[in-house]
Design an enzyme around this catalytic site. Sequence first.
Site, PDB file in Angstrom:
ATOM      1  CG  ASP A  22      -2.239   0.880   1.163  1.00  0.00           C
ATOM      2  OD1 ASP A  22      -2.632   1.477   0.154  1.00  0.00           O
ATOM      3  OD2 ASP A  22      -2.512   1.213   2.234  1.00  0.00           O
ATOM      4  N   GLY A  25       0.339   5.372  -4.187  1.00  0.00           N
ATOM      5  CA  GLY A  25      -0.426   6.713  -4.788  1.00  0.00           C
ATOM      6  C   GLY A  25       0.090   7.778  -3.916  1.00  0.00           C
ATOM      7  CG  HIS A  39      -0.159   2.008  -9.261  1.00  0.00           C
ATOM      8  ND1 HIS A  39      -0.314   1.559  -8.280  1.00  0.00           N
ATOM      9  CD2 HIS A  39      -1.106   2.675  -9.706  1.00  0.00           C
ATOM     10  CE1 HIS A  39      -1.383   1.914  -7.670  1.00  0.00           C
ATOM     11  NE2 HIS A  39      -1.736   2.686  -8.722  1.00  0.00           N
ATOM     12  CB  SER A  67      -8.441  -5.795  -3.812  1.00  0.00           C
ATOM     13  OG  SER A  67      -9.309  -4.721  -3.959  1.00  0.00           O
ATOM     14  CB  SER A  68     -12.540  -8.700  -5.695  1.00  0.00           C
ATOM     15  OG  SER A  68     -12.729  -8.798  -4.562  1.00  0.00           O
ATOM     16  CD1 TRP A  71     -12.877  -5.761 -10.018  1.00  0.00           C
ATOM     17  CD2 TRP A  71     -11.699  -5.021 -11.956  1.00  0.00           C
ATOM     18  NE1 TRP A  71     -11.837  -6.686 -10.635  1.00  0.00           N
ATOM     19  CE2 TRP A  71     -11.524  -6.286 -11.645  1.00  0.00           C
ATOM     20  CE3 TRP A  71     -11.140  -4.270 -13.247  1.00  0.00           C
ATOM     21  CZ2 TRP A  71     -10.596  -7.068 -12.703  1.00  0.00           C
ATOM     22  CZ3 TRP A  71     -10.650  -4.948 -14.080  1.00  0.00           C
ATOM     23  CH2 TRP A  71     -10.024  -6.239 -13.836  1.00  0.00           C
ATOM     24  NE  ARG A  73      -7.235   1.352  -5.990  1.00  0.00           N
ATOM     25  CZ  ARG A  73      -6.152   1.663  -5.401  1.00  0.00           C
ATOM     26  NH1 ARG A  73      -5.130   2.164  -6.090  1.00  0.00           N
ATOM     27  NH2 ARG A  73      -6.012   1.474  -4.191  1.00  0.00           N
ATOM     28  CG  LEU A 133      10.126 -16.743  -3.587  1.00  0.00           C
ATOM     29  CD1 LEU A 133       9.490 -16.661  -1.954  1.00  0.00           C
ATOM     30  CD2 LEU A 133      10.327 -15.427  -3.958  1.00  0.00           C
ATOM     31  NE  ARG A 196      -8.020   0.499   4.814  1.00  0.00           N
ATOM     32  CZ  ARG A 196      -7.835   1.711   5.201  1.00  0.00           C
ATOM     33  NH1 ARG A 196      -7.848   2.179   6.160  1.00  0.00           N
ATOM     34  NH2 ARG A 196      -7.329   2.374   4.093  1.00  0.00           N
ATOM     35  CB  SER A 198      -8.030  -4.075   2.464  1.00  0.00           C
ATOM     36  OG  SER A 198      -7.535  -2.724   2.945  1.00  0.00           O
TER      37      SER A 198
HETATM   38  C1  FPP Z   1      -1.940   0.292  -3.174  1.00  0.00           C
HETATM   39  O1  FPP Z   1      -1.388   1.414  -3.391  1.00  0.00           O
HETATM   40  C2  FPP Z   1      -1.508  -0.537  -4.449  1.00  0.00           C
HETATM   41  C3  FPP Z   1      -2.138  -1.255  -5.443  1.00  0.00           C
HETATM   42  C4  FPP Z   1      -3.715  -0.937  -5.482  1.00  0.00           C
HETATM   43  C5  FPP Z   1      -1.469  -1.801  -6.630  1.00  0.00           C
HETATM   44  C6  FPP Z   1      -0.196  -2.772  -6.257  1.00  0.00           C
HETATM   45  C7  FPP Z   1       0.409  -2.719  -7.437  1.00  0.00           C
HETATM   46  C8  FPP Z   1       1.760  -2.678  -7.795  1.00  0.00           C
HETATM   47  C9  FPP Z   1       2.871  -2.738  -6.369  1.00  0.00           C
HETATM   48  C10 FPP Z   1       2.223  -2.715  -9.025  1.00  0.00           C
HETATM   49  C11 FPP Z   1       3.022  -3.702  -9.417  1.00  0.00           C
HETATM   50  C12 FPP Z   1       2.709  -5.250  -9.171  1.00  0.00           C
HETATM   51  C13 FPP Z   1       3.147  -6.395  -9.589  1.00  0.00           C
HETATM   52  C14 FPP Z   1       2.748  -7.783  -8.924  1.00  0.00           C
HETATM   53  C15 FPP Z   1       3.946  -6.377 -10.872  1.00  0.00           C
HETATM   54  P1  FPP Z   1      -2.507   2.525  -3.413  1.00  0.00           P
HETATM   55  O2  FPP Z   1      -2.545   3.129  -4.817  1.00  0.00           O
HETATM   56  O3  FPP Z   1      -3.792   2.485  -3.013  1.00  0.00           O
HETATM   57  O4  FPP Z   1      -1.665   3.727  -2.532  1.00  0.00           O
HETATM   58  P2  FPP Z   1      -2.380   4.918  -2.056  1.00  0.00           P
HETATM   59  O5  FPP Z   1      -3.245   4.419  -0.759  1.00  0.00           O
HETATM   60  O6  FPP Z   1      -1.347   5.742  -1.356  1.00  0.00           O
HETATM   61  O7  FPP Z   1      -3.494   5.804  -2.815  1.00  0.00           O
END
Ligand code: FPP
Length: 244
Positions: A22, A25, A39, A67-68, A71, A73, A133, A196, A198
């Site tokens: 997490d 963003g 990302h 996560s499910s 979508w 977003r 792994l 949390r 989630s």
């Molecule tokens: C949550 O951060 C992150 C995600 C929903 C996406 C996770 C994806 C990656 C780390 C990209 C690459 C993954 C792979 C497996 C190649 P957020 O965007 O909710 O952050 P925020 O809470 O600060 O907005």
Amino acid sequence: MEIVPSSKLVPEDPAHIAIIMDGNGRWATKRSLSRLKGHEHGATAVRETVKGCLELGIPYLTLFAFSSENWKRPEEEVNHLMGLFKFFFKKELKELKKAGVRVRFIGDMAGLPLDIQELASLAVEETAGNAALVLTIALNYGSQAEITKAVQEIAVKVKSGEVCPEDITEDMINRHLYTCDLPDPDLIIRTSGEQRLSNFLLWQCAYSEFLFLDVLWPDFDKSCLEKALEDFYGRNRRFGAVSA
Ligand code: FPP
């Protein structure tokens, strides 16, 4: 009242680390970059974490990538994430294979774009013989949906007479989860300071240790992993029992 000494009951290395990645963003916003860049840097942290687990001898790593509920977003962000997954599976497959990583997925794969499903299947096939792994990527994953699916599958067996209701056990439920061939996570890490779950591994986390880190996911690296392990070794895991 029983006194619990502070010695660790199970002083083993964590076999399975699961991470809620997490903060992509916020990492980007702090740098006046678009969330999409966050990302992209998050994908670099994935690479570093896989490498770190290999170096530290962690046998199972599970990453919550989509996560499910994700979508919901903006379409642009969802498309970018799908593009990133594709890029990652294409570009990293050779390296992962060489490094002995076995790739698996949990989640409703049928609900993902066809090209991602194909790339994911290829990654699973190509790395099936590896054992250094086990990297599990949770894609279109929701724990409540996973448990619901398991209950539905068992209900069908009860209806057909194959299973008696009183024969339903925890082990049977386990065998109907996406994670049926994985050990439960020993340590669940969530980055970004949020505390949390989630909808992540709700059944499987019954005896997991939790660690909430004030690190945004793109900044996560091997040193964070080492600190997390240090914290884990200091925990007193009793699994409902008392320490020796
Ligand atoms: C949550 O951060 C992150 C995600 C929903 C996406 C996770 C994806 C990656 C780390 C990209 C690459 C993954 C792979 C497996 C190649 P957020 O965007 O909710 O952050 P925020 O809470 O600060 O907005």
